[in-house]
Scaffold this active site. Structure first.
Site, PDB file in Angstrom:
ATOM      1  N   TYR A 176       0.852  -1.192   0.000  1.00 11.53           N
ATOM      2  CA  TYR A 176       0.000   0.000   0.000  1.00 11.53           C
ATOM      3  C   TYR A 176       0.880   1.231   0.000  1.00 11.53           C
ATOM      4  O   TYR A 176       1.843   1.303   0.764  1.00 11.53           O
ATOM      5  CB  TYR A 176      -0.918   0.022   1.236  1.00 11.53           C
ATOM      6  CG  TYR A 176      -2.358  -0.246   0.862  1.00 11.53           C
ATOM      7  CD1 TYR A 176      -2.981   0.561  -0.087  1.00 11.53           C
ATOM      8  CD2 TYR A 176      -3.071  -1.286   1.428  1.00 11.53           C
ATOM      9  CE1 TYR A 176      -4.296   0.318  -0.467  1.00 11.53           C
ATOM     10  CE2 TYR A 176      -4.386  -1.531   1.055  1.00 11.53           C
ATOM     11  CZ  TYR A 176      -4.995  -0.727   0.110  1.00 11.53           C
ATOM     12  OH  TYR A 176      -6.281  -0.973  -0.259  1.00 11.53           O
ATOM     13  N   GLU A 208      -0.416   4.874  -0.626  1.00 13.50           N
ATOM     14  CA  GLU A 208      -1.101   6.148  -0.847  1.00 13.50           C
ATOM     15  C   GLU A 208      -0.130   7.311  -0.704  1.00 13.50           C
ATOM     16  O   GLU A 208       0.686   7.338   0.219  1.00 13.50           O
ATOM     17  CB  GLU A 208      -2.231   6.343   0.177  1.00 13.50           C
ATOM     18  CG  GLU A 208      -3.547   5.808  -0.275  1.00 13.50           C
ATOM     19  CD  GLU A 208      -3.870   4.505   0.400  1.00 13.50           C
ATOM     20  OE1 GLU A 208      -2.911   3.753   0.693  1.00 13.50           O
ATOM     21  OE2 GLU A 208      -5.065   4.249   0.621  1.00 13.50           O
ATOM     22  N   ASP A 221      -7.001  13.684 -24.780  1.00 16.30           N
ATOM     23  CA  ASP A 221      -7.086  12.282 -24.357  1.00 16.30           C
ATOM     24  C   ASP A 221      -6.482  11.467 -25.506  1.00 16.30           C
ATOM     25  O   ASP A 221      -7.123  11.244 -26.534  1.00 16.30           O
ATOM     26  CB  ASP A 221      -8.555  11.914 -24.125  1.00 16.30           C
ATOM     27  CG  ASP A 221      -8.742  10.446 -23.769  1.00 16.30           C
ATOM     28  OD1 ASP A 221      -7.793   9.649 -23.938  1.00 16.30           O
ATOM     29  OD2 ASP A 221      -9.847  10.084 -23.330  1.00 16.30           O
ATOM     30  N   LYS A 236      -2.979   0.434 -24.911  1.00 16.02           N
ATOM     31  CA  LYS A 236      -3.439   0.336 -26.302  1.00 16.02           C
ATOM     32  C   LYS A 236      -2.204   0.349 -27.216  1.00 16.02           C
ATOM     33  O   LYS A 236      -1.399  -0.580 -27.166  1.00 16.02           O
ATOM     34  CB  LYS A 236      -4.441   1.456 -26.596  1.00 16.02           C
ATOM     35  CG  LYS A 236      -5.712   1.367 -25.749  1.00 16.02           C
ATOM     36  CD  LYS A 236      -6.742   2.384 -26.156  1.00 16.02           C
ATOM     37  CE  LYS A 236      -8.035   2.249 -25.388  1.00 16.02           C
ATOM     38  NZ  LYS A 236      -8.117   3.080 -24.195  1.00 16.02           N
ATOM     39  N   ARG A 248      -2.633  -2.718 -18.444  1.00 22.64           N
ATOM     40  CA  ARG A 248      -3.909  -2.015 -18.351  1.00 22.64           C
ATOM     41  C   ARG A 248      -3.786  -0.932 -17.272  1.00 22.64           C
ATOM     42  O   ARG A 248      -3.530  -1.227 -16.106  1.00 22.64           O
ATOM     43  CB  ARG A 248      -4.971  -3.041 -17.950  1.00 22.64           C
ATOM     44  CG  ARG A 248      -6.361  -2.738 -18.347  1.00 22.64           C
ATOM     45  CD  ARG A 248      -7.089  -4.018 -18.623  1.00 22.64           C
ATOM     46  NE  ARG A 248      -6.771  -4.461 -19.952  1.00 22.64           N
ATOM     47  CZ  ARG A 248      -7.412  -4.062 -21.054  1.00 22.64           C
ATOM     48  NH1 ARG A 248      -8.416  -3.229 -20.976  1.00 22.64           N
ATOM     49  NH2 ARG A 248      -7.055  -4.505 -22.236  1.00 22.64           N
TER      50      ARG A 248
HETATM   51  N1  DSN Z   1     -12.790   0.810 -24.615  1.00 21.53           N
HETATM   52  C1  DSN Z   1     -11.869   1.674 -25.289  1.00 21.53           C
HETATM   53  C2  DSN Z   1     -11.925   1.546 -26.761  1.00 21.53           C
HETATM   54  O1  DSN Z   1     -12.201   0.453 -27.235  1.00 21.53           O
HETATM   55  O2  DSN Z   1     -11.696   2.506 -27.462  1.00 21.53           O
HETATM   56  C3  DSN Z   1     -12.027   3.094 -24.880  1.00 21.53           C
HETATM   57  O3  DSN Z   1     -12.251   3.192 -23.523  1.00 21.53           O
END
Ligand code: DSN
Length: 415
Positions: free
Chosen positions: A53, A55, A199, A228, A234
């Site tokens: 932990y 914080e 974003d 991504k 993640r």
């Molecule tokens: N779920 C993501 C996507 O597929 O673009 C965005 O949050």
């Protein structure tokens, strides 16, 4: 992969993991937001750092025993700063939507006006959709893409911004395939006195790989997921100008979250380390080349591709141009072992659960080593499956070809 302790202790979960491992090995991911992590990233996620932990922030924790955790977090921060040229980085956000919630909390009060792209035009739920916290807490007004070109018309954005005078302008999207004019957004924000928020969850890896324009030196604040195109675990992070560092850190903790996930932060550091290498530039460049080949092949086969091409890793294809909905296409492609995500198209006449389009992406297949010629073959298989959707033998034959191509290009953790 082997999981001896898990196998011994929990056969049921062990088996589901082995099943998913097989599915990932033999099927193809063309969901634009998915990717495969390296063995090193995966190993970091599975470490004893999960036991801690912590914080607070490096040097200022609310729990003892955090000297080593401080090292982990500082390494992740320094690598992210280098990767994006950021003045300040917070690597603690647990995922994209909580990161965006923290950004809004840092800059806005409930009820403040924000300008964001409409969801069915390529935006994200957390950019002001009425069913999402963002649309409930803040007063979002939305801009759209130009219906003829499928691209954002910056003069329209300027007009709406001047009329609405938002406190914040949001750019960076989930289903938009074109380069974004960050400087123009900043110019407009300066004209109306708004903060700028990018974003870049979808394109962060392409920006880190120097294949797309970087908003970090331009915008006030930038959020991204790390899993991504960036090919990490993640999770998410927020980058901002130094002057906003305190308010961002406070919004993440204690504003939005409790303890950070230190094992995930270690994996973020590993992924950032990978993204700093030259190989990652090649990977990002190939991801875009593959997406361009994908859009081009769809167009050749008579499909309507939104904006008539792509500058990044994805393309949204209007499936009604071939007489079916996005959901129907998604179901057919599942049968040949290709995962995709249905998607709205601008001004979609169909509902979000059964929209008109499919969003196709190349980050995952590029990680497997596939190139333009493979992509063109895949798009022809997709077309063949769609044109023969009721011919079980044809679908099975295509699936065999998909499996063979996947086996010839194994996922990184199987290499
Ligand atoms: N779920 C993501 C996507 O597929 O673009 C965005 O949050």
């Amino acid at each position: 992969m082997n999981y001896p302790a898990l196998k011994l202790q929990d056969e049921e979960i062990f088996q589901t993991i082995k099943n998913e491992e097989k599915r990932q090995a033999e099927e193809m991911e063309m969901i634009a937001s998915e990717n495969y992590v390296s063995s090193a990233v995966l190993e970091a996620m599975g470490t004893i750092l999960t036991n801690k932990y912590s914080e607070g922030y490096p040097g200022k924790r609310y729990y003892g025993g955090n000297q080593i955790i401080d090292d982990v977090e500082n390494i992740a921060i320094e690598r992210a700063k280098k990767l994006f040229g950021a003045e300040h980085v917070n690597v603690q956000p647990l995922s994209g939507s909580p990161a965006n919630a923290a950004v809004y909390m840092a800059f806005l009060k409930p009820g403040d006006k924000v300008l964001g792209l409409k969801l069915d035009h390529g935006g994200h739920l957390s950019h002001g959709h009425p069913v999402n916290f963002s649309g409930m807490l803040y007063n979002f007004v939305q801009y759209e893409v130009d219906i003829d070109t499928g691209k954002i018309d910056m003069e329209e954005v300027r007009k709406i911004a001047k009329k609405e005078k938002p406190k914040m302008i949001v750019a960076g999207y989930s289903a938009y395939s074109r380069e974004i004019e960050w400087e123009k957004f900043q110019e407009i924000a300066d004209e109306v006195g708004a903060f700028t928020f990018a974003d870049i969850a979808h394109t962060a890896g392409l920006i880190a790989g120097e294949q797309m324009k970087n908003p970090v030196p331009i915008f006030d604040v930038v959020s991204t997921t790390t899993h991504k195109t960036l090919r990490g675990p993640r999770g998410a992070m927020i980058m901002c100008k130094k002057e906003f560092a305190k308010q961002i850190d406070r919004a993440v903790f204690p504003g939005m979250q409790g303890g950070p996930h230190d094992h995930i932060n270690a994996a973020k550091a590993v992924a950032f380390g990978e993204a700093l290498k030259d190989d990652f530039k090649k990977y990002s460049a190939q991801t875009i080349k593959n997406a361009k080949a994908m859009a081009d092949e769809f167009i050749k086969l008579g499909y309507k591709v939104i904006s008539d091409g792509t500058d990044n890793h994805l393309a949204v294809v209007d499936m009604t141009s071939k007489g079916l909905t996005g959901k129907e296409a998604e179901t057919i492609l599942d049968r040949i072992g290709i995962s995709v995500s249905r998607s709205t198209i601008p001004n979609d006449p169909n509902p979000p659960m059964n929209p008109s389009g499919v969003r196709f992406g190349t980050p995952a297949i590029t990680t497997r080593g596939m190139k333009e010629a493979d992509v063109r073959r895949i798009i022809n298989w997709i077309n063949n499956a769609i044109e023969n959707k009721d011919e079980i033998e044809i679908l099975e034959k295509i699936k065999d070809e998909v499996v063979a191509l996947c086996k010839a290009n194994p996922i990184p953790t199987a290499k």
